[in-house]
Each structure stands twice: as structure tokens, then as C-alpha cells.
Design a protein around this motif. Structure first.
Motif, PDB file in Angstrom:
ATOM      1  N   LYS A  92       2.780  -6.692   2.380  1.00 27.58           N
ATOM      2  CA  LYS A  92       3.004  -6.488   3.999  1.00 27.58           C
ATOM      3  C   LYS A  92       1.800  -5.706   4.412  1.00 27.58           C
ATOM      4  O   LYS A  92       1.688  -4.229   3.983  1.00 27.58           O
ATOM      5  N   ARG A  93       1.233  -6.066   5.523  1.00 30.31           N
ATOM      6  CA  ARG A  93       0.065  -5.221   6.189  1.00 30.31           C
ATOM      7  C   ARG A  93       0.721  -3.836   6.772  1.00 30.31           C
ATOM      8  O   ARG A  93      -0.054  -2.853   6.626  1.00 30.31           O
ATOM      9  N   SER A  94       1.906  -4.068   7.097  1.00 25.47           N
ATOM     10  CA  SER A  94       2.531  -3.039   7.740  1.00 25.47           C
ATOM     11  C   SER A  94       2.716  -1.585   6.846  1.00 25.47           C
ATOM     12  O   SER A  94       2.606  -0.505   6.715  1.00 25.47           O
ATOM     13  N   VAL A  95       2.852  -1.993   5.518  1.00 29.52           N
ATOM     14  CA  VAL A  95       3.007  -0.998   4.295  1.00 29.52           C
ATOM     15  C   VAL A  95       1.797  -0.303   4.031  1.00 29.52           C
ATOM     16  O   VAL A  95       1.841   0.901   3.727  1.00 29.52           O
TER      17      VAL A  95
ATOM     18  N   MET B 280      -0.998   5.905   1.692  1.00 29.72           N
ATOM     19  CA  MET B 280      -1.361   4.366   1.203  1.00 29.72           C
ATOM     20  C   MET B 280      -2.715   4.166   1.544  1.00 29.72           C
ATOM     21  O   MET B 280      -3.195   2.793   1.329  1.00 29.72           O
ATOM     22  N   ALA B 281      -3.625   5.215   1.899  1.00 28.67           N
ATOM     23  CA  ALA B 281      -4.937   4.716   2.490  1.00 28.67           C
ATOM     24  C   ALA B 281      -5.967   4.236   1.494  1.00 28.67           C
ATOM     25  O   ALA B 281      -6.513   3.336   1.686  1.00 28.67           O
ATOM     26  N   GLU B 282      -5.782   4.822   0.174  1.00 32.50           N
ATOM     27  CA  GLU B 282      -6.747   3.997  -0.862  1.00 32.50           C
ATOM     28  C   GLU B 282      -6.389   3.014  -1.307  1.00 32.50           C
ATOM     29  O   GLU B 282      -7.294   2.094  -1.502  1.00 32.50           O
ATOM     30  N   LEU B 283      -5.065   2.654  -1.183  1.00 34.95           N
ATOM     31  CA  LEU B 283      -4.610   1.129  -1.794  1.00 34.95           C
ATOM     32  C   LEU B 283      -4.878   0.209  -0.825  1.00 34.95           C
ATOM     33  O   LEU B 283      -5.133  -0.961  -0.876  1.00 34.95           O
ATOM     34  N   LYS B 284      -4.932   0.747   0.719  1.00 37.11           N
ATOM     35  CA  LYS B 284      -5.349  -0.178   1.798  1.00 37.11           C
ATOM     36  C   LYS B 284      -6.793  -0.607   1.336  1.00 37.11           C
ATOM     37  O   LYS B 284      -7.105  -1.824   1.467  1.00 37.11           O
TER      38      LYS B 284
END
Length: 516
Positions: A263-266, A272-276
Motif C-alpha cells: 500500500k502506497r499509504s503505508v 518508512m522513508a528508506e523502505l519507500k
């Protein structure tokens, strides 16, 4: 009457049958009296449903006896395990779960201390498959073995180096223990988190051996998005690893399916910046293979908008440059135009002059001359990096397109095509009819290339044009029927009369004011 006689006979048979059954039961009880243990299972203590027998003292003594046997002679391991196996059965049948857990853990520890890998696997398999084995005992077995094969203090899935003892089997023994733990956790909801981490461990080991395809396959067996015992971060990390391995395997269809599980909202949540950034970088690899420029622009702009990236000048400059370059490589649409307008409002774009001037040129209704002033700087972006993986790709019809000679050549040709398409849209705004030779001169193309680009845009529905080859004319305005012309004339007359009426009212108003 006959009916009354029938009901009386039925009632008599029912009474006689009941008396017979009562006599039979009485005789059975008198001939086979129940013992006290059979008469009652005893009260359940502590709110439990079954009676619990306390074997803690005996368990401690037997465990100590088994340890003494192993310490006196390493060959006595089987005798010690036999003692603990008998005690394990009593604890399991007596519902003494704490003592059962201690006995199971002690059995594994004895095998581990004796450096007997085969005995360890056999004991683990036997204890976990016992009839009516307690869930706490199975969970204790798994948790006891996990620190021996993975780094539980760090992330829970990084494999540890194999034990130095030769008798423990080295890497093969460690891998076999991991596989055995995976088979034990299979289908058990209370161990789904451990199964997910062990599966990731198996994938790491297979990738280290060079089997990236096998690592991707084993990781696909776990549908981690349905697990409730894992945190959002662990789920996203697991899915990102699935994406990375499927891309490494070149299974691009599967990679796109897996990416839709996130989910893009997650990704926009705190922490969660690095995971994004990692997610959109992997997604960019997929879209680079598919050569979808606009999706690549959105991926890099999502990376650029991450707060952690905007704090690092090198990273945001690279992400913003990639976003602008791919925007310029995207086929024109209202969505592309809207994104260009939004990017053009970014003040940080002034720090990248070549991107600012390129976006400004695309947004103006003016002819763009190719090559651009900053063509070399734009072509140094990752969009023009050669992707060797694409060079061997074959189309569905079995042919190898010319643009697959290299990604650099493909994107360079696309860049030129987008500039030509922009120039054709600008020409359609200023010309109703124009000679094909003159239009080719404005586009810096020959007549054949000009006709080819016009035909492509007409086929895509992004431009209306008709080419009259004998007259060497291109007409951009659609021929209008009489009804449309008459409707426009009526609308113009209505607008003119409205202006006249408003002007007359204002003149009358001024005369009234001046007269007073």
C-alpha cells in the motif's frame, strides 16, 4: 374400539422396554464396579479443562541424571535421550506443560552439546510430531533452535556461520536444520512469523550459492501480506525482497504483481522513508524494462518527495533530474502536462539549470530546436545508461527490434521524437494549412520523416491532420459542416448584441448621472 386397543398395546411395549433397559444397566454396574480413577478424573486446577499432574520435581531430577550420563560418556547420549523421552511422554499425557517444555529443550541441548547433528535432527523431528503434542512445546523447540542458525538479536533471518565442529556437519548441517524448522512451522498460525523469517533465511542461503531463481521461488511460497503476527515494516521488507529476487530472476510479470501488495499509504508513514526509496527504486527497474517513461518519472518524483532524500543534496538532485528527464521522454497527455506544471513550481529546480530550461521550453508554445543546449547534461542521466539485460530481449513475434541495440539509443531516439511531437503540436496552433516542405524545414527533418511523425500522432489521437501529397499541403484544422459554422456565427452575434446592450446601458447610466 380397535383404535383404543392399538394405543394401549403401544404404551405397554414402551413401558416394558424401559424396565428391561434399567435392569440391564443395573446388572452391568454390579458386575463391573468402576474404580475411583475411572469414576472421576478429578477437579481441574487453575481453571484448566483437564487434570494436570505436577512432575516438575521428577523432571528436574531426570534432566540432571541425563546430563550426568552425557558428561560421563559421550556414547551415552542415546540412553540419556531415552530417559528424557519416557519423561516427555508422562509430562505430555499429564498435561504438565512447563515440565514438558523443559524436557524438550533439555533433549535438544544434550544433542547440541554432544555435537551430534543427526541426533539433533531426529530428536527435533520426533518431539515435534508426537501425538497430541502441546503447541507451547513445539514453539519452544523452534525458539530453542533458532539462535543456533540465525541471528535473532539483529533481524531474525540472517544466517549464522556454520559451527566449527566437524561432527556438526558444517554448512550442510546448518541448512538441514533450517529446512527442518521450516517444515515444523508449516501450517501453524502461532509460528507464522518464524516461518516467514526462516523462509527468508533459506532464500539468502540459496542466493549465496548462486541460485537466485530458487531463492525467488521459495520466497514466493509465503504470502506474508496475510500474516497478522508481523509488523507493517517486516511485511514491507519481505515484499521488497520478493520484488528484488523476482527482478533478479527477470520474472517481470511476477514482480509487478508483488509490487501491488504494498500500500502506497503505508510507505508514507513515519519510519518508512528508506523502505519507500527502495520500493520506488525497484519499481523503477521494472518500468525501465517496460520502457514506460511517465511511470519512471512518477517513481523518481516519489523518491524526490521523501523527506530523508530532500535532506541530502546529492540524492534529491539525482532524483529530480531523473524525474525531469523521464517527463520529457513521456508521451504528451493532460497528466504529463499537469505534472510538468507542478515540477516547474519547485524552487529547487533553479539549482539545476539544464532541467529548468528544458521544462520551461516544453511548457512554452514555441518550436524547440534539437539538440538542446544542455543535451549532453541530460543524456548523462540514468535514463540513458545502457541496460545490458535488455539487449537480449526478443519481442513476442520473435524479432529483435532495432531500438534494443542499447537503452541509450532507444531513449535518445525517444527524446528526439518527443521534441518533434511537441513542435508539431505548436505548428497546429499557428497554422491551419502549411506546405509539407515548409513544415519539414521548421522541424529540421526531411519530408518522409515529417509525414511519419504526423501519421503516428494522428494514429494515437493526439493530433488532427490530413496530408495532401499532390498539393504538398498539411491541413491541421478539421473541416466544419454548415451547422457548426452557423452555430458559431449565431453565438458570435449573440455575444456582440450582449456587448452592445451593455454599452447602451452604461451610456444611459452616465447621462443620468451627469444630468443631476
Amino acid at each position: 374400539s380397535s383404535l383404543s386397543l392399538f394405543f394401549c398395546s403401544v404404551l405397554s411395549l414402551w413401558i416394558v422396554g424401559g424396565i428391561t433397559v434399567s435392569i440391564a444397566r443395573h446388572q452391568q454396574h454390579t458386575s463391573h464396579p468402576m474404580s475411583s480413577a475411572q469414576q472421576s478424573s478429578g477437579k481441574a486446577s487453575g481453571g484448566q479443562l483437564e487434570e494436570r499432574v505436577d512432575l516438575s520435581a521428577e523432571a528436574s531430577a531426570k534432566i540432571a541424571q541425563a546430563r550426568d550420563l552425557v558428561s560421563s560418556s559421550s556414547a551415552a547420549l542415546q540412553d540419556a535421550l531415552a530417559i528424557l523421552a519416557a519423561l516427555e511422554k508422562r509430562c505430555r499425557l499429564g498435561n504438565d506443560t512447563p515440565s514438558l517444555v523443559k524436557v524438550c529443550e533439555a533433549s535438544l541441548e544434550l544433542c547440541r552439546e554432544s555435537n551430534d547433528h543427526e541426533a539433533l535432527l531426529a530428536t527435533l523431528r520426533t518431539l515435534s510430531t508426537r501425538r497430541s503434542q502441546k503447541t507451547k512445546a513445539i514453539a519452544a523447540l523452534v525458539h530453542k533452535c533458532l539462535p543456533w542458525v540465525v541471528d535473532v538479536d539483529a533481524d531474525g533471518f540472517t544466517p549464522l556461520p556454520p559451527p566449527p565442529a566437524v561432527s556438526m556437519g558444517g554448512e550442510s548441517a546448518r541448512d538441514a536444520l533450517v529446512e527442518e524448522l521450516r517444515s515444523i512451522t508449516d501450517g501453524k498460525m502461532y509460528l507464522e512469523a518464524e516461518r516467514a523469517r526462516l523462509t527468508r533465511t533459506v532464500a539468502i542461503l540459496r542466493e549465496a550459492r548462486g541460485d537466485a531463481s530458487g531463492a525467488a521461488d521459495v520466497l514466493q511460497e509465503v504470502h506474508v501480506e496475510t500474516y497478522g503476527s508481523l509488523s507493517k515494516r517486516e511485511k514491507v521488507e519481505f515484499i521488497l525482497e520478493q520484488m528484488r529476487l523476482t527482478l533478479l530472476k527477470r520474472d517481470y510479470v511476477r514482480a509487478h504483481i508483488v509490487s501491488n501488495k504494498v500500500k502506497r499509504s503505508v510507505l508514507d508513514e513515519e519510519g518508512m522513508a528508506e523502505l519507500k526509496v527502495k520500493f520506488y527504486a525497484l519499481l523503477a527497474d521494472y518500468y525501465r524494462h517496460e520502457r514506460e517513461a511517465f511511470e519512471l518519472a512518477k517513481c523518481y518524483h516519489a523518491i524526490y518527495s521523501t523527506p530523508a532524500v530532500q535532506e541530502d543534496e546529492r540524492r534529491w538532485r539525482e532524483a529530480l533530474t531523473n524525474s525531469v528527464v523521464f517527463l520529457c521522454l513521456s508521451e504528451y497527455s493532460n497528466e504529463v502536462k499537469d505534472m510538468m506544471e507542478r515540477v516547474n513550481l519547485d524552487p529547487r529546480l533553479d539549482k539545476i539549470p539544464e532541467c529548468r530550461e528544458t521544462i520551461t521550453a516544453y511548457l512554452r508554445d514555441e518550436i524547440i530546436h534539437y539538440p538542446l543546449a544542455h543535451q549532453a547534461a541530460l543524456e548523462s542521466a540514468p535514463a540513458f545508461v545502457v541496460d545490458d539485460d535488455d539487449c537480449g530481449r526478443i519481442d513476442d513475434d520473435g524479432s529483435s527490434p532495432a531500438s534494443l541495440s542499447s537503452s541509450r539509443e532507444h531513449w535518445r531516439e525517444t527524446f528526439h521524437s518527443r521534441i518533434v511531437q511537441h513542435n508539431l503540436r505548436v505548428a497546429s496552433l499557428y497554422y491551419r494549412r502549411v506546405r509539407t516542405s515548409r513544415l519539414a524545414q521548421l522541424l529540421s527533418l526531411d519530408v518522409a520523416a515529417t509525414e511519419r511523425h504526423i501519421s503516428q500522432m494522428v494514429s494515437n489521437g493526439t493530433l488532427y491532420a490530413k496530408i495532401d501529397r499532390p498539393k504538398d499541403v498539411v491541413r491541421f484544422m478539421k473541416k466544419r459542416c454548415e451547422e457548426e459554422v452557423l452555430s458559431d456565427w449565431a453565438a458570435d452575434i449573440e455575444k456582440l448584441l450582449g456587448l452592445v446592450e451593455e454599452t447602451t446601458y452604461l451610456i444611459h447610466k452616465e447621462r443620468m448621472v451627469q444630468s443631476h
